[in-house]
Design a protein around this motif. Structure first.
Motif, PDB file in Angstrom:
ATOM      1  N   GLU A  51      61.825  47.511  37.807  1.00 17.95           N
ATOM      2  CA  GLU A  51      60.989  48.442  37.033  1.00 17.95           C
ATOM      3  C   GLU A  51      59.511  48.141  37.284  1.00 17.95           C
ATOM      4  O   GLU A  51      58.692  49.055  37.428  1.00 17.95           O
ATOM      5  CB  GLU A  51      61.321  48.328  35.545  1.00 17.95           C
ATOM      6  CG  GLU A  51      60.732  49.405  34.698  1.00 17.95           C
ATOM      7  CD  GLU A  51      61.382  50.768  34.884  1.00 17.95           C
ATOM      8  OE1 GLU A  51      60.829  51.733  34.330  1.00 17.95           O
ATOM      9  OE2 GLU A  51      62.407  50.897  35.568  1.00 17.95           O
ATOM     10  N   TRP A  54      58.722  49.562  40.678  1.00 15.86           N
ATOM     11  CA  TRP A  54      58.642  51.022  40.674  1.00 15.86           C
ATOM     12  C   TRP A  54      57.272  51.496  40.207  1.00 15.86           C
ATOM     13  O   TRP A  54      56.648  52.341  40.832  1.00 15.86           O
ATOM     14  CB  TRP A  54      59.748  51.632  39.817  1.00 15.86           C
ATOM     15  CG  TRP A  54      59.395  52.986  39.301  1.00 15.86           C
ATOM     16  CD1 TRP A  54      59.092  53.330  38.019  1.00 15.86           C
ATOM     17  CD2 TRP A  54      59.252  54.193  40.072  1.00 15.86           C
ATOM     18  NE1 TRP A  54      58.772  54.670  37.953  1.00 15.86           N
ATOM     19  CE2 TRP A  54      58.863  55.218  39.199  1.00 15.86           C
ATOM     20  CE3 TRP A  54      59.413  54.491  41.422  1.00 15.86           C
ATOM     21  CZ2 TRP A  54      58.636  56.516  39.612  1.00 15.86           C
ATOM     22  CZ3 TRP A  54      59.184  55.795  41.840  1.00 15.86           C
ATOM     23  CH2 TRP A  54      58.806  56.795  40.947  1.00 15.86           C
ATOM     24  N   TRP A  55      56.805  50.963  39.078  1.00 14.16           N
ATOM     25  CA  TRP A  55      55.530  51.431  38.528  1.00 14.16           C
ATOM     26  C   TRP A  55      54.352  51.029  39.412  1.00 14.16           C
ATOM     27  O   TRP A  55      53.375  51.772  39.535  1.00 14.16           O
ATOM     28  CB  TRP A  55      55.347  50.945  37.089  1.00 14.16           C
ATOM     29  CG  TRP A  55      56.237  51.726  36.174  1.00 14.16           C
ATOM     30  CD1 TRP A  55      57.365  51.286  35.547  1.00 14.16           C
ATOM     31  CD2 TRP A  55      56.097  53.109  35.832  1.00 14.16           C
ATOM     32  NE1 TRP A  55      57.932  52.310  34.828  1.00 14.16           N
ATOM     33  CE2 TRP A  55      57.164  53.444  34.983  1.00 14.16           C
ATOM     34  CE3 TRP A  55      55.176  54.096  36.156  1.00 14.16           C
ATOM     35  CZ2 TRP A  55      57.346  54.712  34.447  1.00 14.16           C
ATOM     36  CZ3 TRP A  55      55.343  55.369  35.621  1.00 14.16           C
ATOM     37  CH2 TRP A  55      56.417  55.657  34.787  1.00 14.16           C
TER      38      TRP A  55
END
Length: 166
Positions: A51, A54-55
């Protein structure tokens, strides 16, 4: 119409200092941190790092286009002399290419994340390593433009204005 434009300073810029390097350092950090997070997440099985990755990729994709806009403006104002032109052209070409590559990697990552956010295929990690190599080469070219050719430094701007560099 030219009278409405701000005058160029001793760095040959209409604003106090170059903006491209400031923005591009965010892109560099976000891409490298995304690849590092993926690698650590993959080998430690800590899927929360996916995560994070991803960001970082998502914001790097947006930021690279901002960096390119300022890079194009500042490259045009640099008045590159013949010795620096080929390096500047390669840096520009690779910058535009990296914008497409990072966008494609982010899109691929979005698809992988949509299917299963807790897994990451090994080929994606390999692409991340290749992307890291391209980013390092682009950083090298940018360093050469500043530290070897001195684009937007006061002595080089003065030499170009006096016609000493062509």
């Amino acid at each position: 119409m030219l009278e409405y434009l701000p005058p160029l300073n001793d760095h040959n810029l209409p604003y106090p200092d170059t903006i491209h390097p400031i923005v591009v350092h965010f892109v560099i950090a976000m891409v490298l941190f995304a690849v590092l997070s993926d690698g650590i997440g993959y080998f430690t099985r800590n899927t929360r790092l996916y995560e994070v990755s991803w960001w970082n990729l998502f914001f790097a994709t947006i930021s690279i286009f901002i960096a390119i806009i300022f890079g194009q403006i500042e490259a045009g104002l640099a008045e590159p002399y013949s010795a620096s032109a080929s390096t500047l052209n390669l840096h520009t070409l690779l910058g535009w290419s990296l914008s497409g590559i990072i966008t494609a990697v982010t899109a691929w990552r979005y698809v992988l994340r949509s299917r299963d956010p807790k897994t990451l295929p090994l080929p994606f990690l390999v692409v991340g390593i290749l992307l890291t190599g391209l980013v390092f080469f682009q950083v090298y070219l940018g360093d050469v433009l500043v530290w070897v050719y001195g684009l937007h430094t006061v002595p080089v701007v003065e030499a170009v204005r006096k016609g000493l560099l062509q």
